[in-house]
Design an enzyme around this catalytic site. Structure first.
Site, PDB file in Angstrom:
ATOM      1  N   THR A 123       0.955  -1.273  -0.032  1.00  0.00           N
ATOM      2  CA  THR A 123       0.139  -0.262   0.170  1.00  0.00           C
ATOM      3  C   THR A 123       0.727   1.329  -0.226  1.00  0.00           C
ATOM      4  O   THR A 123       2.078   0.653   0.729  1.00  0.00           O
ATOM      5  CB  THR A 123      -0.820  -0.453   1.142  1.00  0.00           C
ATOM      6  OG1 THR A 123      -1.616   1.610   1.167  1.00  0.00           O
ATOM      7  CG2 THR A 123      -0.089  -0.088   2.604  1.00  0.00           C
ATOM      8  N   ASP A 124       0.598   2.425  -0.426  1.00  0.00           N
ATOM      9  CA  ASP A 124       0.842   3.393  -0.463  1.00  0.00           C
ATOM     10  C   ASP A 124       1.405   4.514   0.850  1.00  0.00           C
ATOM     11  O   ASP A 124       2.222   5.299   1.069  1.00  0.00           O
ATOM     12  CB  ASP A 124       0.006   4.789  -1.379  1.00  0.00           C
ATOM     13  CG  ASP A 124      -1.139   4.626  -0.935  1.00  0.00           C
ATOM     14  OD1 ASP A 124      -1.235   4.664   0.070  1.00  0.00           O
ATOM     15  OD2 ASP A 124      -1.524   5.721  -1.772  1.00  0.00           O
ATOM     16  N   GLU A 125       0.511   3.527   2.350  1.00  0.00           N
ATOM     17  CA  GLU A 125       0.263   4.271   3.122  1.00  0.00           C
ATOM     18  C   GLU A 125       2.214   3.735   3.723  1.00  0.00           C
ATOM     19  O   GLU A 125       2.529   4.286   5.001  1.00  0.00           O
ATOM     20  CB  GLU A 125      -1.244   3.188   4.034  1.00  0.00           C
ATOM     21  CG  GLU A 125      -1.891   3.891   3.803  1.00  0.00           C
ATOM     22  CD  GLU A 125      -2.952   3.773   4.726  1.00  0.00           C
ATOM     23  OE1 GLU A 125      -2.786   3.165   5.699  1.00  0.00           O
ATOM     24  OE2 GLU A 125      -4.332   3.721   4.311  1.00  0.00           O
ATOM     25  N   TYR A 151      -1.935  -0.415  11.220  1.00  0.00           N
ATOM     26  CA  TYR A 151      -2.066  -1.090  10.433  1.00  0.00           C
ATOM     27  C   TYR A 151      -0.498  -0.720   8.530  1.00  0.00           C
ATOM     28  O   TYR A 151       0.283  -1.602   8.372  1.00  0.00           O
ATOM     29  CB  TYR A 151      -3.122  -0.274   9.460  1.00  0.00           C
ATOM     30  CG  TYR A 151      -2.764  -1.068   7.742  1.00  0.00           C
ATOM     31  CD1 TYR A 151      -3.537  -2.227   7.023  1.00  0.00           C
ATOM     32  CD2 TYR A 151      -2.956  -0.187   6.993  1.00  0.00           C
ATOM     33  CE1 TYR A 151      -3.439  -2.551   5.637  1.00  0.00           C
ATOM     34  CE2 TYR A 151      -3.509   0.282   5.541  1.00  0.00           C
ATOM     35  CZ  TYR A 151      -3.485  -1.424   5.159  1.00  0.00           C
ATOM     36  OH  TYR A 151      -3.715  -0.977   3.783  1.00  0.00           O
ATOM     37  N   LYS A 155       2.553  -3.792   7.212  1.00  0.00           N
ATOM     38  CA  LYS A 155       2.654  -3.944   5.400  1.00  0.00           C
ATOM     39  C   LYS A 155       3.488  -2.991   5.308  1.00  0.00           C
ATOM     40  O   LYS A 155       4.710  -4.176   4.537  1.00  0.00           O
ATOM     41  CB  LYS A 155       1.853  -2.886   5.046  1.00  0.00           C
ATOM     42  CG  LYS A 155       0.278  -3.249   5.043  1.00  0.00           C
ATOM     43  CD  LYS A 155      -0.288  -3.914   5.018  1.00  0.00           C
ATOM     44  CE  LYS A 155      -0.652  -4.421   2.852  1.00  0.00           C
ATOM     45  NZ  LYS A 155      -0.519  -5.913   2.496  1.00  0.00           N
TER      46      LYS A 155
HETATM   47  P1  NAD Z   1      -9.926  -6.498   2.571  1.00  0.00           P
HETATM   48  O1  NAD Z   1      -9.996  -6.369   3.935  1.00  0.00           O
HETATM   49  O2  NAD Z   1     -11.711  -6.117   2.016  1.00  0.00           O
HETATM   50  O3  NAD Z   1      -9.882  -8.206   2.560  1.00  0.00           O
HETATM   51  C1  NAD Z   1      -9.211  -8.482   2.825  1.00  0.00           C
HETATM   52  C2  NAD Z   1      -8.937 -10.449   3.186  1.00  0.00           C
HETATM   53  O4  NAD Z   1      -8.358 -11.034   4.005  1.00  0.00           O
HETATM   54  C3  NAD Z   1     -10.373 -11.159   4.137  1.00  0.00           C
HETATM   55  O5  NAD Z   1     -11.234 -11.227   2.517  1.00  0.00           O
HETATM   56  C4  NAD Z   1     -10.035 -11.849   4.749  1.00  0.00           C
HETATM   57  O6  NAD Z   1     -11.060 -12.958   4.962  1.00  0.00           O
HETATM   58  C5  NAD Z   1      -8.608 -12.368   4.153  1.00  0.00           C
HETATM   59  N1  NAD Z   1      -7.695 -12.399   5.622  1.00  0.00           N
HETATM   60  C6  NAD Z   1      -8.003 -11.852   6.240  1.00  0.00           C
HETATM   61  N2  NAD Z   1      -6.793 -12.235   7.143  1.00  0.00           N
HETATM   62  C7  NAD Z   1      -6.297 -13.485   7.152  1.00  0.00           C
HETATM   63  C8  NAD Z   1      -5.978 -14.855   6.732  1.00  0.00           C
HETATM   64  N3  NAD Z   1      -4.779 -14.798   7.959  1.00  0.00           N
HETATM   65  N4  NAD Z   1      -5.725 -15.964   6.209  1.00  0.00           N
HETATM   66  C9  NAD Z   1      -6.095 -15.753   4.988  1.00  0.00           C
HETATM   67  N5  NAD Z   1      -7.301 -14.679   4.375  1.00  0.00           N
HETATM   68  C10 NAD Z   1      -6.817 -13.513   5.399  1.00  0.00           C
HETATM   69  O7  NAD Z   1      -9.148  -6.316   2.299  1.00  0.00           O
HETATM   70  P2  NAD Z   1      -8.910  -5.336   0.547  1.00  0.00           P
HETATM   71  O8  NAD Z   1      -9.361  -3.446   0.634  1.00  0.00           O
HETATM   72  O9  NAD Z   1      -9.033  -6.102  -0.006  1.00  0.00           O
HETATM   73  O10 NAD Z   1      -7.451  -4.840   0.728  1.00  0.00           O
HETATM   74  C11 NAD Z   1      -6.128  -6.904  -0.191  1.00  0.00           C
HETATM   75  C12 NAD Z   1      -4.510  -5.602  -0.158  1.00  0.00           C
HETATM   76  O11 NAD Z   1      -4.705  -5.156  -0.899  1.00  0.00           O
HETATM   77  C13 NAD Z   1      -4.260  -5.575   1.209  1.00  0.00           C
HETATM   78  O12 NAD Z   1      -3.405  -6.442   1.448  1.00  0.00           O
HETATM   79  C14 NAD Z   1      -4.242  -4.011   1.423  1.00  0.00           C
HETATM   80  O13 NAD Z   1      -3.335  -4.042   2.263  1.00  0.00           O
HETATM   81  C15 NAD Z   1      -4.074  -3.569   0.024  1.00  0.00           C
HETATM   82  N6  NAD Z   1      -4.560  -2.686  -0.280  1.00  0.00           N
HETATM   83  C16 NAD Z   1      -5.909  -1.811  -0.130  1.00  0.00           C
HETATM   84  C17 NAD Z   1      -5.802  -1.366  -0.517  1.00  0.00           C
HETATM   85  C18 NAD Z   1      -7.445  -0.592  -0.406  1.00  0.00           C
HETATM   86  O14 NAD Z   1      -7.466   0.517  -0.997  1.00  0.00           O
HETATM   87  N7  NAD Z   1      -8.520  -1.416   0.264  1.00  0.00           N
HETATM   88  C19 NAD Z   1      -5.090  -0.449  -1.125  1.00  0.00           C
HETATM   89  C20 NAD Z   1      -4.044  -0.473  -1.948  1.00  0.00           C
HETATM   90  C21 NAD Z   1      -3.056  -1.653  -0.757  1.00  0.00           C
HETATM   91  O1  DAU Z   2      -4.417   4.175   0.376  1.00  0.00           O
HETATM   92  C1  DAU Z   2      -4.473   2.880   0.197  1.00  0.00           C
HETATM   93  C2  DAU Z   2      -4.987   2.735   2.218  1.00  0.00           C
HETATM   94  O2  DAU Z   2      -6.474   2.752   1.485  1.00  0.00           O
HETATM   95  C3  DAU Z   2      -4.991   0.899   2.714  1.00  0.00           C
HETATM   96  O3  DAU Z   2      -4.104   0.728   2.467  1.00  0.00           O
HETATM   97  C4  DAU Z   2      -5.712   0.316   3.281  1.00  0.00           C
HETATM   98  O4  DAU Z   2      -5.932  -0.991   3.110  1.00  0.00           O
HETATM   99  C5  DAU Z   2      -7.216   1.818   2.967  1.00  0.00           C
HETATM  100  O5  DAU Z   2      -8.452   0.619   3.848  1.00  0.00           O
HETATM  101  C6  DAU Z   2      -7.446   2.806   2.318  1.00  0.00           C
HETATM  102  O6  DAU Z   2      -7.319   3.233   3.755  1.00  0.00           O
HETATM  103  P1  DAU Z   2      -7.807   4.973   4.325  1.00  0.00           P
HETATM  104  O7  DAU Z   2      -7.538   5.059   5.918  1.00  0.00           O
HETATM  105  O8  DAU Z   2      -7.904   6.277   3.614  1.00  0.00           O
HETATM  106  O9  DAU Z   2      -9.070   4.686   3.466  1.00  0.00           O
HETATM  107  P2  DAU Z   2     -10.868   4.814   4.635  1.00  0.00           P
HETATM  108  O10 DAU Z   2     -11.642   4.174   3.783  1.00  0.00           O
HETATM  109  O11 DAU Z   2     -10.644   3.993   5.617  1.00  0.00           O
HETATM  110  O12 DAU Z   2     -10.682   6.717   5.330  1.00  0.00           O
HETATM  111  C7  DAU Z   2     -10.388   6.840   3.409  1.00  0.00           C
HETATM  112  C8  DAU Z   2      -9.913   7.796   3.991  1.00  0.00           C
HETATM  113  O13 DAU Z   2     -11.692   9.131   4.398  1.00  0.00           O
HETATM  114  C9  DAU Z   2      -9.667   8.362   4.939  1.00  0.00           C
HETATM  115  O14 DAU Z   2      -8.851   9.815   5.429  1.00  0.00           O
HETATM  116  C10 DAU Z   2     -10.635   9.056   6.449  1.00  0.00           C
HETATM  117  C11 DAU Z   2     -11.658   9.338   6.249  1.00  0.00           C
HETATM  118  N1  DAU Z   2     -12.857   8.142   6.715  1.00  0.00           N
HETATM  119  C12 DAU Z   2     -13.074   7.393   7.156  1.00  0.00           C
HETATM  120  C13 DAU Z   2     -14.335   6.593   7.723  1.00  0.00           C
HETATM  121  C14 DAU Z   2     -14.618   5.034   7.759  1.00  0.00           C
HETATM  122  C15 DAU Z   2     -13.699   9.441   7.561  1.00  0.00           C
HETATM  123  O15 DAU Z   2     -13.612  10.300   7.312  1.00  0.00           O
HETATM  124  N2  DAU Z   2     -14.626   8.996   7.755  1.00  0.00           N
HETATM  125  C16 DAU Z   2     -15.411   7.801   8.239  1.00  0.00           C
HETATM  126  O16 DAU Z   2     -15.852   6.629   8.702  1.00  0.00           O
END
Ligand code: NAD
Ligand code: DAU
Length: 339
Positions: A123-125, A151, A155
């Site tokens: 992730t970019d985080e 988190y 990562k």
């Molecule tokens: P998500 O939470 O929707 O999905 C995660 C999945 O992993 C779930 O289905 C969960 O059941 C499974 N899981 C959790 N723990 C596990 C374990 N111990 N063994 C097997 N499976 C397990 O997350 P997402 O948003 O789909 O993110 C997927 C990946 O992409 C993550 O690694 C996250 O860090 C990365 N990522 C997410 C975003 C975003 O915006 N959502 C952006 C950049 C990177």
């Molecule tokens: O940048 C990549 C990341 O993006 C991934 O690595 C993470 O898995 C993914 O969850 C996401 O992280 P963020 O913290 O940016 O996503 P989230 O949807 O939780 O929040 C997006 C923005 O919105 C953040 O600035 C917090 C804000 N927010 C979020 C929630 C849930 C609110 O203001 N209110 C809310 O209720």
């Protein structure tokens, strides 16, 4: 090619399985997921007859080694993770277990059973955040890792471990670091699906702080196409940033959703800020664009409209999550039917 996709019942892993099954019908896909609260097998239902599903924890070393011995994977794409920043602030431990130890177990098995490419979905985080008043600054692959939440720290730890396994054990690896994703099948705890589902029910929309924080939004399908390119053509040991230059403040995103749904901005409720809240994320995608020829398909304005429509058309998918009914799905489909 035989691919193991972990975290396959989650948002991005699920979309990736759909993408691969459609694009490469000749590939064999094993979709693994522990089915935590974030995993939903209904996401995989449309492709279930084309894949093999395994319910397993990536931290279970014995079970993972047995699976690798039986299946002889060519490629592993690791999406499995605890992914929600707010949950990591409440309870960090499971983040360290899954995101770090789980990644190590998968890499140990990949070493032992000769996997040709281990791809870590990061992730970019891991780069921390950027100031709001310097739009010229973007995340590049050579930036140091500086993290804010448990988190992002977990990562970043995993990324360092992946690089160490590459250098010390010569495990063939790639890492991708993507910005915020949106699109179908996202769990309604994340900003966009949370706001859509709550607005449809005329519930208050909790915006952290003043809503000024900036995220760089990418459609999940563009993330999938980027990972696919990296897995097939990316260079061993390299990191690739993924992002589509779609920066928006949280308030802009929430107002767009309200406008699209015809709802009042009075639903916005400014609440206490997230501790350690990252100000701004913004990706420089030059490397993946120039080296691998990746081109995103969606701009945010089109993608968000389609995404809102998807949540309108698939109300039962997210309503079952909100009611908790989705967690009975595995039991009903697999245990009771003896699958
Ligand atoms: P998500 O939470 O929707 O999905 C995660 C999945 O992993 C779930 O289905 C969960 O059941 C499974 N899981 C959790 N723990 C596990 C374990 N111990 N063994 C097997 N499976 C397990 O997350 P997402 O948003 O789909 O993110 C997927 C990946 O992409 C993550 O690694 C996250 O860090 C990365 N990522 C997410 C975003 C975003 O915006 N959502 C952006 C950049 C990177
Ligand atoms: O940048 C990549 C990341 O993006 C991934 O690595 C993470 O898995 C993914 O969850 C996401 O992280 P963020 O913290 O940016 O996503 P989230 O949807 O939780 O929040 C997006 C923005 O919105 C953040 O600035 C917090 C804000 N927010 C979020 C929630 C849930 C609110 O203001 N209110 C809310 O209720």
């Amino acid at each position: 090619m035989k691919i193991l996709v972990t975290g396959a019942a989650g948002f991005i892993g699920g979309n990736y399985v759909h993408y691969i099954v459609e694009k490469y019908p000749e590939d064999e896909v094993v979709a693994l997921d522990k089915l935590t609260y974030a995993g939903n097998l209904e996401t995989l239902e449309p492709v279930m007859d084309k894949i093999k599903f395994v319910k397993e924890d990536i931290c279970n070393r014995e079970a993972i080694f047995k699976l690798f011995e039986e299946e002889k994977f060519d490629v592993v794409v690791n999406f499995a993770a605890e992914s929600h920043v707010d949950r990591s602030i409440e309870d960090p431990e499971v983040f360290l277990m899954t995101n770090i130890i789980g990644t190590q177990v998968l890499m140990d098995a990949s070493r032992k059973y000769g996997v040709k490419r281990f791809h870590q979905v990061s992730t970019d985080e891991v780069y921390g955040d950027l100031p709001l008043d310097r739009p010229d600054l973007l995340f590049t692959e050579d930036m140091p890792l500086i993290t804010s939440s448990p988190y992002s720290a977990s990562k970043a730890s995993a990324d360092l471990l992946v690089e160490a396994y590459n250098r010390t054990f010569k495990l063939p690896v790639t890492i991708s670091r993507c910005s915020n994703n949106y699109g179908p099948y996202q769990f309604p705890e994340k900003l966009i699906p949370l706001m859509i589902s709550r607005a449809l029910d005329d519930e208050k929309l909790p915006v952290y702080g003043k809503g000024e924080n900036v995220r760089d939004w990418l459609h999940v399908k563009d993330h999938c196409s980027a990972i696919d390119l990296i897995v097939r053509n990316g260079k061993d040991g390299e990191v690739y940033n993924i992002g589509g230059n779609n920066e928006r403040t949280n308030l802009e995103v929430v107002k767009t959703i309200l406008k699209e749904l015809g709802k009042s901005e009075d639903l916005i409720n400014y609440v206490t800020d997230r501790p350690g809240h990252d100000l701004r994320y913004a990706i420089d995608p030059t490397k993946i664009e120039t080296e691998l020829g990746w081109v995103p398909e969606y701009d945010f304005d089109t993608g968000i409209k389609q995404t809102i429509q998807w949540y309108l058309d698939n109300k039962s998918w997210w309503e079952k999550i909100i009611s908790g009914e989705y967690q009975e799905y595995y039991e009903k489909m697999y245990i009771e039917k003896g699958r």
